[in-house]
Design an enzyme around this catalytic site. Structure first.
Site, PDB file in Angstrom:
ATOM      1  N   ASP A  50     -99.735 -53.278 -28.911  1.00 43.04           N
ATOM      2  CA  ASP A  50     -99.125 -54.326 -28.110  1.00 43.04           C
ATOM      3  C   ASP A  50     -98.346 -53.685 -26.976  1.00 43.04           C
ATOM      4  O   ASP A  50     -98.001 -52.502 -27.041  1.00 43.04           O
ATOM      5  CB  ASP A  50     -98.193 -55.187 -28.975  1.00 43.04           C
ATOM      6  CG  ASP A  50     -98.052 -56.612 -28.454  1.00 43.04           C
ATOM      7  OD1 ASP A  50     -97.714 -56.773 -27.270  1.00 43.04           O
ATOM      8  OD2 ASP A  50     -98.264 -57.555 -29.226  1.00 43.04           O
ATOM      9  N   ASN A  97    -107.267 -59.555 -30.423  1.00 44.20           N
ATOM     10  CA  ASN A  97    -106.472 -60.783 -30.443  1.00 44.20           C
ATOM     11  C   ASN A  97    -105.620 -60.975 -29.200  1.00 44.20           C
ATOM     12  O   ASN A  97    -105.308 -62.107 -28.840  1.00 44.20           O
ATOM     13  CB  ASN A  97    -105.570 -60.760 -31.690  1.00 44.20           C
ATOM     14  CG  ASN A  97    -104.482 -61.801 -31.635  1.00 44.20           C
ATOM     15  OD1 ASN A  97    -104.737 -62.996 -31.804  1.00 44.20           O
ATOM     16  ND2 ASN A  97    -103.247 -61.372 -31.382  1.00 44.20           N
ATOM     17  N   TYR A 101    -102.737 -67.059 -21.486  1.00 43.72           N
ATOM     18  CA  TYR A 101    -103.311 -68.363 -21.168  1.00 43.72           C
ATOM     19  C   TYR A 101    -102.362 -69.175 -20.285  1.00 43.72           C
ATOM     20  O   TYR A 101    -101.827 -70.202 -20.688  1.00 43.72           O
ATOM     21  CB  TYR A 101    -103.668 -69.149 -22.444  1.00 43.72           C
ATOM     22  CG  TYR A 101    -102.649 -69.128 -23.554  1.00 43.72           C
ATOM     23  CD1 TYR A 101    -101.694 -70.126 -23.674  1.00 43.72           C
ATOM     24  CD2 TYR A 101    -102.661 -68.097 -24.470  1.00 43.72           C
ATOM     25  CE1 TYR A 101    -100.767 -70.096 -24.697  1.00 43.72           C
ATOM     26  CE2 TYR A 101    -101.744 -68.070 -25.509  1.00 43.72           C
ATOM     27  CZ  TYR A 101    -100.796 -69.074 -25.613  1.00 43.72           C
ATOM     28  OH  TYR A 101     -99.879 -69.038 -26.629  1.00 43.72           O
ATOM     29  N   TYR A 162    -108.756 -69.248 -17.997  1.00 48.95           N
ATOM     30  CA  TYR A 162    -108.724 -69.005 -19.437  1.00 48.95           C
ATOM     31  C   TYR A 162    -110.045 -69.399 -20.090  1.00 48.95           C
ATOM     32  O   TYR A 162    -110.631 -68.630 -20.866  1.00 48.95           O
ATOM     33  CB  TYR A 162    -107.570 -69.786 -20.056  1.00 48.95           C
ATOM     34  CG  TYR A 162    -107.448 -69.633 -21.555  1.00 48.95           C
ATOM     35  CD1 TYR A 162    -106.895 -68.497 -22.115  1.00 48.95           C
ATOM     36  CD2 TYR A 162    -107.885 -70.650 -22.410  1.00 48.95           C
ATOM     37  CE1 TYR A 162    -106.776 -68.361 -23.497  1.00 48.95           C
ATOM     38  CE2 TYR A 162    -107.771 -70.526 -23.779  1.00 48.95           C
ATOM     39  CZ  TYR A 162    -107.227 -69.379 -24.321  1.00 48.95           C
ATOM     40  OH  TYR A 162    -107.116 -69.238 -25.679  1.00 48.95           O
ATOM     41  N   THR A 199     -95.257 -67.791 -27.793  1.00 47.77           N
ATOM     42  CA  THR A 199     -95.797 -67.835 -26.438  1.00 47.77           C
ATOM     43  C   THR A 199     -96.269 -69.236 -26.074  1.00 47.77           C
ATOM     44  O   THR A 199     -96.005 -69.733 -24.973  1.00 47.77           O
ATOM     45  CB  THR A 199     -96.961 -66.845 -26.297  1.00 47.77           C
ATOM     46  OG1 THR A 199     -96.498 -65.527 -26.601  1.00 47.77           O
ATOM     47  CG2 THR A 199     -97.526 -66.861 -24.891  1.00 47.77           C
TER      48      THR A 199
END
Length: 257
Positions: A50, A97, A101, A162, A199
């Protein structure tokens, strides 16, 4: 050696579970964290990649390797994979993953907005998968799971980049499955609805996005990260060797394929 049916049903595997390793991108929170914890619960050693440190995830996973890096940076991705092998010695599962968006009217979408979404949602899975592939081949089998979206089927008008990126990810999944089948490596996608994460709360929750999606689902509640766990574990299971190139639409019936 592969497990026999009897061994899978009784839990006595010819390949010990503790030898398995999974990489999850976007593991600091939300769906990625849920996946990392679920895989650890099945005996996997887990590496999480990450942009930010992952103390919360690391605190929930016994054998966890924290990788802080940018999934869109080829050098950082390859360096992270090398650390996985240095620490765990093998890699069997990759879960792509990480994603972004942003919701914005198409007329207000800039070229940089478009490029950022494509880099994170489509180019990053390519980079991560390509860097991981030699290790999956060396392990003798593998599972690649790409997190797509039911938005591909419902096409929300404020998320054109997206939807385009996730549609590309499904195409990537299908073509890659055909390419990697001879190596006993499967490639599948999971397409969730709008999942309640921190998020999502920040980006669409305040504008009633959860309620908008919920009211269009057959299952009338907001999807939680835990709703995707059983599907992920099914897809990565060694017994799912004949499932490849598929997109599993786990979206509460927001769309029917």
């Amino acid at each position: 050696m592969k497990c026999t049916l009897a061994e899978r049903l009784t839990g006595h595997h010819t390949r010990p579970m503790e030898t398995r390793t999974a990489l999850v991108t976007g593991a600091a929170q939300g769906l990625g964290q849920e996946f990392a914890v679920a895989l650890a619960g099945r005996g996997y050693r887990v590496a999480g990649l990450d942009l930010v440190p992952q103390p919360e995830t690391a605190g929930k996973v016994l054998d966890y390797l924290e990788l802080v890096g940018d999934v869109t940076d080829e050098e950082q991705v390859r360096a992270g994979l090398e650390r996985v092998i240095d620490q765990f010695g093998a890699l069997h599962v990759v879960v792509n993953n990480a994603g972004v968006y942003p919701a914005k009217p198409f007329e207000e979408t800039t070229a940089e907005d478009w490029r950022r979404v494509m880099r994170v949602n489509l180019e990053a899975p390519f980079l991560v998968t390509q860097a991981a592939l030699p290790y999956l081949k060396a392990a003798g089998w593998g599972r690649i799971v790409n997190i797509a979206s039911a938005a591909v089927f419902t096409a929300p008008p404020a998320m054109v980049p997206y939807v385009a990126s996730k549609t590309g990810l499904i195409g990537f999944t299908r073509a890659l499955a055909a390419a990697l089948g001879p190596y006993d490596i499967t490639v599948n996608a999971i397409a969730p609805s709008m999942v309640r994460t921190a998020t999502a709360e920040r980006t669409v929750g305040a504008d009633g996005g959860f309620e908008f999606i919920r009211d269009r689902q057959a299952v009338q509640r907001t999807q939680e990260p835990s709703d995707l766990v059983s599907t992920l574990l099914y897809v990565v299971d060694e017994g799912s060797a004949f499932l490849t190139g598929q997109t599993l639409n786990v979206s509460g019936g927001s769309a029917f394929l």
